[in-house]
Scaffold this motif. Structure first.
Motif, PDB file in Angstrom:
ATOM      1  N   SER A  29       0.826  -1.216   0.000  1.00 19.96           N
ATOM      2  CA  SER A  29       0.000   0.000   0.000  1.00 19.96           C
ATOM      3  C   SER A  29       0.853   1.256   0.000  1.00 19.96           C
ATOM      4  O   SER A  29       0.595   2.192  -0.761  1.00 19.96           O
ATOM      5  CB  SER A  29      -0.920   0.005   1.213  1.00 19.96           C
ATOM      6  N   ILE A  30       1.869   1.282   0.842  1.00 21.79           N
ATOM      7  CA  ILE A  30       2.727   2.476   0.927  1.00 21.79           C
ATOM      8  C   ILE A  30       3.467   2.702  -0.391  1.00 21.79           C
ATOM      9  O   ILE A  30       3.511   3.834  -0.904  1.00 21.79           O
ATOM     10  CB  ILE A  30       3.708   2.342   2.105  1.00 21.79           C
ATOM     11  N   LEU A  31       4.040   1.643  -0.960  1.00 19.07           N
ATOM     12  CA  LEU A  31       4.771   1.804  -2.220  1.00 19.07           C
ATOM     13  C   LEU A  31       3.844   2.190  -3.372  1.00 19.07           C
ATOM     14  O   LEU A  31       4.222   2.992  -4.232  1.00 19.07           O
ATOM     15  CB  LEU A  31       5.530   0.523  -2.557  1.00 19.07           C
ATOM     16  N   THR A  32       2.638   1.643  -3.387  1.00 19.88           N
ATOM     17  CA  THR A  32       1.687   1.994  -4.441  1.00 19.88           C
ATOM     18  C   THR A  32       1.255   3.451  -4.320  1.00 19.88           C
ATOM     19  O   THR A  32       1.193   4.173  -5.326  1.00 19.88           O
ATOM     20  CB  THR A  32       0.456   1.065  -4.384  1.00 19.88           C
ATOM     21  N   ILE A  33       0.965   3.890  -3.108  1.00 23.71           N
ATOM     22  CA  ILE A  33       0.569   5.287  -2.903  1.00 23.71           C
ATOM     23  C   ILE A  33       1.693   6.231  -3.298  1.00 23.71           C
ATOM     24  O   ILE A  33       1.468   7.238  -3.984  1.00 23.71           O
ATOM     25  CB  ILE A  33       0.124   5.510  -1.449  1.00 23.71           C
ATOM     26  N   LEU A  34       2.934   5.908  -2.894  1.00 18.76           N
ATOM     27  CA  LEU A  34       4.067   6.762  -3.274  1.00 18.76           C
ATOM     28  C   LEU A  34       4.266   6.796  -4.790  1.00 18.76           C
ATOM     29  O   LEU A  34       4.533   7.849  -5.368  1.00 18.76           O
ATOM     30  CB  LEU A  34       5.346   6.276  -2.589  1.00 18.76           C
ATOM     31  N   GLY A  35       4.128   5.649  -5.434  1.00 22.58           N
ATOM     32  CA  GLY A  35       4.271   5.598  -6.892  1.00 22.58           C
ATOM     33  C   GLY A  35       3.202   6.389  -7.608  1.00 22.58           C
ATOM     34  O   GLY A  35       3.476   7.116  -8.561  1.00 22.58           O
ATOM     35  N   LEU A  36       1.956   6.261  -7.146  1.00 21.20           N
ATOM     36  CA  LEU A  36       0.864   7.005  -7.791  1.00 21.20           C
ATOM     37  C   LEU A  36       0.949   8.503  -7.525  1.00 21.20           C
ATOM     38  O   LEU A  36       0.639   9.312  -8.408  1.00 21.20           O
ATOM     39  CB  LEU A  36      -0.479   6.449  -7.339  1.00 21.20           C
ATOM     40  N   LEU A  37       1.380   8.880  -6.328  1.00 27.93           N
ATOM     41  CA  LEU A  37       1.571  10.307  -6.051  1.00 27.93           C
ATOM     42  C   LEU A  37       2.682  10.898  -6.912  1.00 27.93           C
ATOM     43  O   LEU A  37       2.540  12.010  -7.433  1.00 27.93           O
ATOM     44  CB  LEU A  37       1.878  10.531  -4.568  1.00 27.93           C
ATOM     45  N   ALA A  38       3.774  10.171  -7.057  1.00 27.43           N
ATOM     46  CA  ALA A  38       4.862  10.652  -7.913  1.00 27.43           C
ATOM     47  C   ALA A  38       4.406  10.744  -9.363  1.00 27.43           C
ATOM     48  O   ALA A  38       4.748  11.688 -10.080  1.00 27.43           O
ATOM     49  CB  ALA A  38       6.070   9.733  -7.792  1.00 27.43           C
ATOM     50  N   LEU A  39       3.598   9.786  -9.799  1.00 29.87           N
ATOM     51  CA  LEU A  39       3.086   9.822 -11.169  1.00 29.87           C
ATOM     52  C   LEU A  39       2.135  10.999 -11.373  1.00 29.87           C
ATOM     53  O   LEU A  39       2.190  11.683 -12.405  1.00 29.87           O
ATOM     54  CB  LEU A  39       2.387   8.512 -11.500  1.00 29.87           C
ATOM     55  N   SER A  40       1.276  11.258 -10.393  1.00 35.48           N
ATOM     56  CA  SER A  40       0.349  12.381 -10.542  1.00 35.48           C
ATOM     57  C   SER A  40       1.079  13.722 -10.517  1.00 35.48           C
ATOM     58  O   SER A  40       0.723  14.626 -11.271  1.00 35.48           O
ATOM     59  CB  SER A  40      -0.729  12.337  -9.463  1.00 35.48           C
ATOM     60  N   THR A  41       2.124  13.861  -9.691  1.00 36.73           N
ATOM     61  CA  THR A  41       2.873  15.123  -9.697  1.00 36.73           C
ATOM     62  C   THR A  41       3.665  15.270 -10.990  1.00 36.73           C
ATOM     63  O   THR A  41       3.859  16.389 -11.466  1.00 36.73           O
ATOM     64  CB  THR A  41       3.819  15.230  -8.492  1.00 36.73           C
ATOM     65  N   PHE A  42       4.107  14.161 -11.567  1.00 36.52           N
ATOM     66  CA  PHE A  42       4.777  14.237 -12.863  1.00 36.52           C
ATOM     67  C   PHE A  42       3.819  14.731 -13.937  1.00 36.52           C
ATOM     68  O   PHE A  42       4.154  15.590 -14.739  1.00 36.52           O
ATOM     69  CB  PHE A  42       5.348  12.876 -13.261  1.00 36.52           C
ATOM     70  N   VAL A  43       2.596  14.183 -13.939  1.00 41.28           N
ATOM     71  CA  VAL A  43       1.618  14.587 -14.951  1.00 41.28           C
ATOM     72  C   VAL A  43       1.228  16.052 -14.760  1.00 41.28           C
ATOM     73  O   VAL A  43       1.140  16.811 -15.719  1.00 41.28           O
ATOM     74  CB  VAL A  43       0.385  13.656 -14.911  1.00 41.28           C
ATOM     75  N   LYS A  44       1.010  16.470 -13.500  1.00 41.05           N
ATOM     76  CA  LYS A  44       0.672  17.878 -13.241  1.00 41.05           C
ATOM     77  C   LYS A  44       1.807  18.799 -13.648  1.00 41.05           C
ATOM     78  O   LYS A  44       1.578  19.861 -14.223  1.00 41.05           O
ATOM     79  CB  LYS A  44       0.373  18.081 -11.761  1.00 41.05           C
TER      80      LYS A  44
END
Length: 77
Positions: A29-44
């Motif tokens: 869960s922690i690694l998935t959340i960190l990965g998705l947050l990093a992906l969303s900040t990359f897209v933004k």
């Protein structure tokens, strides 16, 4: 080659038997959340007016999600 197979088997046994299910799901869960947050900040950041692409965020996201994939394969395969 057999040394790599033994290493993978040892890693699978460590994930499957030594980690409890709660520990496994917390780490996933922690690694998935960190990965998705990093992906969303990359897209933004990519659609920002500056035009600078933050490649480090994309690389971090890919690494986090790749670790999640390896851990899931080790646990369930």
């Amino acid at each position: 080659m057999s040394m790599l197979c033994n290493l993978w088997t040892d890693f699978q046994d460590w994930i499957s038997h030594d980690w409890s299910d709660v520990t496994f799901y917390i780490v996933i869960s922690i690694l998935t959340i960190l990965g998705l947050l990093a992906l969303s900040t990359f897209v933004k950041g990519s659609y920002n007016k500056e035009g600078k692409i933050k490649w480090l965020k994309l690389v971090g996201s890919v690494i986090c999600l790749a670790v999640v994939a390896v851990l899931c394969v080790a646990k369930f395969a």
